[in-house]
Design a protein around this motif. Structure first.
Motif, PDB file in Angstrom:
ATOM      1  N   PRO A  14       0.718   7.577  21.090  1.00 21.79           N
ATOM      2  CA  PRO A  14       0.680   8.484  19.931  1.00 21.79           C
ATOM      3  C   PRO A  14      -0.433   8.145  18.944  1.00 21.79           C
ATOM      4  CG  PRO A  14       2.355   6.835  19.564  1.00 21.79           C
ATOM      5  CD  PRO A  14       1.799   6.597  20.958  1.00 21.79           C
ATOM      6  N   SER A  15      -0.811   9.168  18.175  1.00 22.97           N
ATOM      7  CA  SER A  15      -1.688   8.908  17.039  1.00 22.97           C
ATOM      8  C   SER A  15      -0.808   8.410  15.899  1.00 22.97           C
ATOM      9  CB  SER A  15      -2.428  10.173  16.616  1.00 22.97           C
ATOM     10  OG  SER A  15      -1.514  11.169  16.189  1.00 22.97           O
ATOM     11  N   ILE A  16      -1.365   7.591  15.041  1.00 25.83           N
ATOM     12  CA  ILE A  16      -0.664   7.104  13.850  1.00 25.83           C
ATOM     13  C   ILE A  16      -1.616   7.310  12.683  1.00 25.83           C
ATOM     14  CG2 ILE A  16       0.378   5.116  12.698  1.00 25.83           C
ATOM     15  CD1 ILE A  16       1.136   4.047  15.481  1.00 25.83           C
ATOM     16  N   SER A  17      -1.229   8.165  11.752  1.00 18.68           N
ATOM     17  CA  SER A  17      -2.130   8.501  10.647  1.00 18.68           C
ATOM     18  C   SER A  17      -2.032   7.542   9.466  1.00 18.68           C
ATOM     19  CB  SER A  17      -1.869   9.932  10.171  1.00 18.68           C
ATOM     20  OG  SER A  17      -0.526  10.079   9.763  1.00 18.68           O
ATOM     21  N   SER A  18      -0.962   6.786   9.402  1.00 18.11           N
ATOM     22  CA  SER A  18      -0.810   5.843   8.295  1.00 18.11           C
ATOM     23  C   SER A  18      -1.550   4.541   8.601  1.00 18.11           C
ATOM     24  CB  SER A  18       0.673   5.568   8.025  1.00 18.11           C
ATOM     25  OG  SER A  18       1.291   5.044   9.175  1.00 18.11           O
ATOM     26  N   PRO A  19      -1.915   3.794   7.551  1.00 19.32           N
ATOM     27  CA  PRO A  19      -2.587   2.511   7.776  1.00 19.32           C
ATOM     28  C   PRO A  19      -1.709   1.551   8.574  1.00 19.32           C
ATOM     29  CG  PRO A  19      -2.736   3.158   5.473  1.00 19.32           C
ATOM     30  CD  PRO A  19      -1.766   4.093   6.125  1.00 19.32           C
ATOM     31  N   ILE A  20      -2.359   0.788   9.421  1.00 15.92           N
ATOM     32  CA  ILE A  20      -1.724  -0.245  10.241  1.00 15.92           C
ATOM     33  C   ILE A  20      -2.472  -1.534   9.934  1.00 15.92           C
ATOM     34  CG2 ILE A  20      -1.236  -0.979  12.622  1.00 15.92           C
ATOM     35  CD1 ILE A  20      -1.701   1.978  13.449  1.00 15.92           C
ATOM     36  N   PRO A  21      -1.806  -2.668   9.832  1.00 15.50           N
ATOM     37  CA  PRO A  21      -2.558  -3.909   9.625  1.00 15.50           C
ATOM     38  C   PRO A  21      -3.671  -4.044  10.671  1.00 15.50           C
ATOM     39  CG  PRO A  21      -0.228  -4.342   9.348  1.00 15.50           C
ATOM     40  CD  PRO A  21      -0.351  -2.932   9.871  1.00 15.50           C
ATOM     41  N   GLY A  22      -4.886  -4.180  10.195  1.00 15.90           N
ATOM     42  CA  GLY A  22      -6.045  -4.277  11.077  1.00 15.90           C
ATOM     43  C   GLY A  22      -6.649  -2.938  11.450  1.00 15.90           C
ATOM     44  N   MET A  23      -5.973  -1.845  11.082  1.00 11.14           N
ATOM     45  CA  MET A  23      -6.448  -0.487  11.362  1.00 11.14           C
ATOM     46  C   MET A  23      -6.174   0.361  10.121  1.00 11.14           C
ATOM     47  SD  MET A  23      -5.118  -0.016  15.303  1.00 11.14           S
ATOM     48  CE  MET A  23      -6.444   0.983  15.958  1.00 11.14           C
ATOM     49  N   PRO A  24      -6.976   0.215   9.079  1.00  9.11           N
ATOM     50  CA  PRO A  24      -6.694   0.880   7.807  1.00  9.11           C
ATOM     51  C   PRO A  24      -6.678   2.405   7.870  1.00  9.11           C
ATOM     52  CG  PRO A  24      -8.880  -0.104   7.776  1.00  9.11           C
ATOM     53  CD  PRO A  24      -8.209  -0.574   9.030  1.00  9.11           C
ATOM     54  N   ASN A  25      -7.298   2.987   8.888  1.00 10.03           N
ATOM     55  CA  ASN A  25      -7.325   4.441   9.033  1.00 10.03           C
ATOM     56  C   ASN A  25      -6.339   4.934  10.088  1.00 10.03           C
ATOM     57  OD1 ASN A  25      -9.424   4.767   7.099  1.00 10.03           O
ATOM     58  ND2 ASN A  25     -10.860   4.049   8.642  1.00 10.03           N
ATOM     59  N   GLY A  26      -5.424   4.073  10.505  1.00  8.27           N
ATOM     60  CA  GLY A  26      -4.499   4.444  11.568  1.00  8.27           C
ATOM     61  C   GLY A  26      -5.186   4.368  12.915  1.00  8.27           C
ATOM     62  N   LYS A  27      -4.660   5.123  13.886  1.00  5.79           N
ATOM     63  CA  LYS A  27      -5.253   5.095  15.223  1.00  5.79           C
ATOM     64  C   LYS A  27      -5.130   6.447  15.890  1.00  5.79           C
ATOM     65  CE  LYS A  27      -1.921   3.893  18.600  1.00  5.79           C
ATOM     66  NZ  LYS A  27      -2.457   4.961  19.382  1.00  5.79           N
ATOM     67  N   ALA A  28      -6.039   6.711  16.789  1.00  9.18           N
ATOM     68  CA  ALA A  28      -6.040   7.965  17.543  1.00  9.18           C
ATOM     69  C   ALA A  28      -5.075   7.877  18.720  1.00  9.18           C
ATOM     70  CB  ALA A  28      -7.449   8.248  18.061  1.00  9.18           C
ATOM     71  N   ALA A  29      -4.624   9.028  19.194  1.00 13.32           N
ATOM     72  CA  ALA A  29      -3.791   9.078  20.396  1.00 13.32           C
ATOM     73  C   ALA A  29      -4.560   8.463  21.561  1.00 13.32           C
ATOM     74  CB  ALA A  29      -3.418  10.518  20.708  1.00 13.32           C
ATOM     75  N   GLY A  30      -3.885   7.633  22.325  1.00 16.65           N
ATOM     76  CA  GLY A  30      -4.510   6.977  23.473  1.00 16.65           C
ATOM     77  C   GLY A  30      -5.237   5.694  23.134  1.00 16.65           C
ATOM     78  N   GLU A  31      -5.402   5.404  21.862  1.00 10.73           N
ATOM     79  CA  GLU A  31      -6.067   4.176  21.423  1.00 10.73           C
ATOM     80  C   GLU A  31      -5.021   3.060  21.310  1.00 10.73           C
ATOM     81  OE1 GLU A  31      -8.754   2.611  17.638  1.00 10.73           O
ATOM     82  OE2 GLU A  31      -7.798   4.573  17.540  1.00 10.73           O
ATOM     83  N   ARG A  32      -5.332   1.915  21.818  1.00  5.06           N
ATOM     84  CA  ARG A  32      -4.431   0.764  21.754  1.00  5.06           C
ATOM     85  C   ARG A  32      -4.401   0.205  20.334  1.00  5.06           C
ATOM     86  NH1 ARG A  32      -3.216  -3.523  25.836  1.00  5.06           N
ATOM     87  NH2 ARG A  32      -2.588  -5.340  24.630  1.00  5.06           N
ATOM     88  N   PRO A  51       4.013  -0.099   9.871  1.00  5.09           N
ATOM     89  CA  PRO A  51       4.170   1.277   9.417  1.00  5.09           C
ATOM     90  C   PRO A  51       5.585   1.819   9.645  1.00  5.09           C
ATOM     91  CG  PRO A  51       2.151   1.049  10.682  1.00  5.09           C
ATOM     92  CD  PRO A  51       2.919  -0.236  10.842  1.00  5.09           C
ATOM     93  N   ALA A  52       6.030   2.670   8.730  1.00  2.08           N
ATOM     94  CA  ALA A  52       7.366   3.267   8.827  1.00  2.08           C
ATOM     95  C   ALA A  52       7.528   4.056  10.123  1.00  2.08           C
ATOM     96  CB  ALA A  52       7.623   4.156   7.620  1.00  2.08           C
ATOM     97  N   VAL A  53       6.467   4.729  10.567  1.00  2.00           N
ATOM     98  CA  VAL A  53       6.559   5.499  11.806  1.00  2.00           C
ATOM     99  C   VAL A  53       6.848   4.581  12.991  1.00  2.00           C
ATOM    100  CG1 VAL A  53       4.080   5.475  12.309  1.00  2.00           C
ATOM    101  CG2 VAL A  53       5.494   7.347  13.146  1.00  2.00           C
ATOM    102  N   CYS A  54       6.332   3.387  12.970  1.00  2.67           N
ATOM    103  CA  CYS A  54       6.595   2.429  14.045  1.00  2.67           C
ATOM    104  C   CYS A  54       8.024   1.879  13.943  1.00  2.67           C
ATOM    105  CB  CYS A  54       5.597   1.273  13.981  1.00  2.67           C
ATOM    106  SG  CYS A  54       3.882   1.782  14.191  1.00  2.67           S
ATOM    107  N   SER A  55       8.406   1.513  12.739  1.00  2.00           N
ATOM    108  CA  SER A  55       9.759   0.978  12.536  1.00  2.00           C
ATOM    109  C   SER A  55      10.823   2.014  12.864  1.00  2.00           C
ATOM    110  CB  SER A  55       9.940   0.519  11.091  1.00  2.00           C
ATOM    111  OG  SER A  55       9.034  -0.509  10.791  1.00  2.00           O
ATOM    112  N   GLY A  56      10.507   3.291  12.640  1.00  2.00           N
ATOM    113  CA  GLY A  56      11.476   4.348  12.864  1.00  2.00           C
ATOM    114  C   GLY A  56      11.566   4.837  14.299  1.00  2.00           C
ATOM    115  N   PHE A  57      10.652   4.401  15.152  1.00  2.00           N
ATOM    116  CA  PHE A  57      10.682   4.848  16.547  1.00  2.00           C
ATOM    117  C   PHE A  57      11.880   4.243  17.256  1.00  2.00           C
ATOM    118  CE2 PHE A  57       9.716   4.430  21.058  1.00  2.00           C
ATOM    119  CZ  PHE A  57       9.382   5.736  21.381  1.00  2.00           C
ATOM    120  N   ALA A  58      12.609   5.086  17.972  1.00  2.00           N
ATOM    121  CA  ALA A  58      13.752   4.621  18.758  1.00  2.00           C
ATOM    122  C   ALA A  58      13.529   5.004  20.213  1.00  2.00           C
ATOM    123  CB  ALA A  58      15.042   5.242  18.239  1.00  2.00           C
TER     124      ALA A  58
END
Length: 83
Positions: A14-32, A51-58
């Motif tokens: 998935p893409s993640i639009s929120s900041p991630i530690p080490g990835m301040p702009n989030g990440k694109a879909a398919g990007e590790r 990120p909340a989106v990561c913590s909320g994934f089930a």
């Protein structure tokens, strides 16, 4: 469903639009995610700056399928279908 150890599909597909530690702009879909370890485990699991989106994934069979490869395909399909 429990997450499969060593899967990491949710940290790649998935893409993640929120900041991630080490990835301040989030990440694109398919990007590790830079926090995905060599063993395909989340390196920031349980940290407050995860990120909340990561913590909320089930994990769910509908999203994760029966294997890492299926999870990559299913999450990728959902990413495209909801873009």
């Amino acid at each position: 469903m429990e997450c499969r150890a060593g899967c990491g599909a949710c940290c790649i597909a998935p893409s993640i639009s929120s900041p991630i530690p080490g990835m301040p702009n989030g990440k694109a879909a398919g990007e590790r995610c830079v926090n995905l370890t060599a063993a395909f485990m989340c390196g920031i699991f349980g940290r407050a700056d995860r990120p909340a989106v990561c913590s909320g994934f089930a994990a769910d069979p509908e999203v994760c399928g029966d294997s890492r490869e299926q999870a990559i395909r299913l999450i990728g399909w959902l990413e495209q279908a909801t873009a």
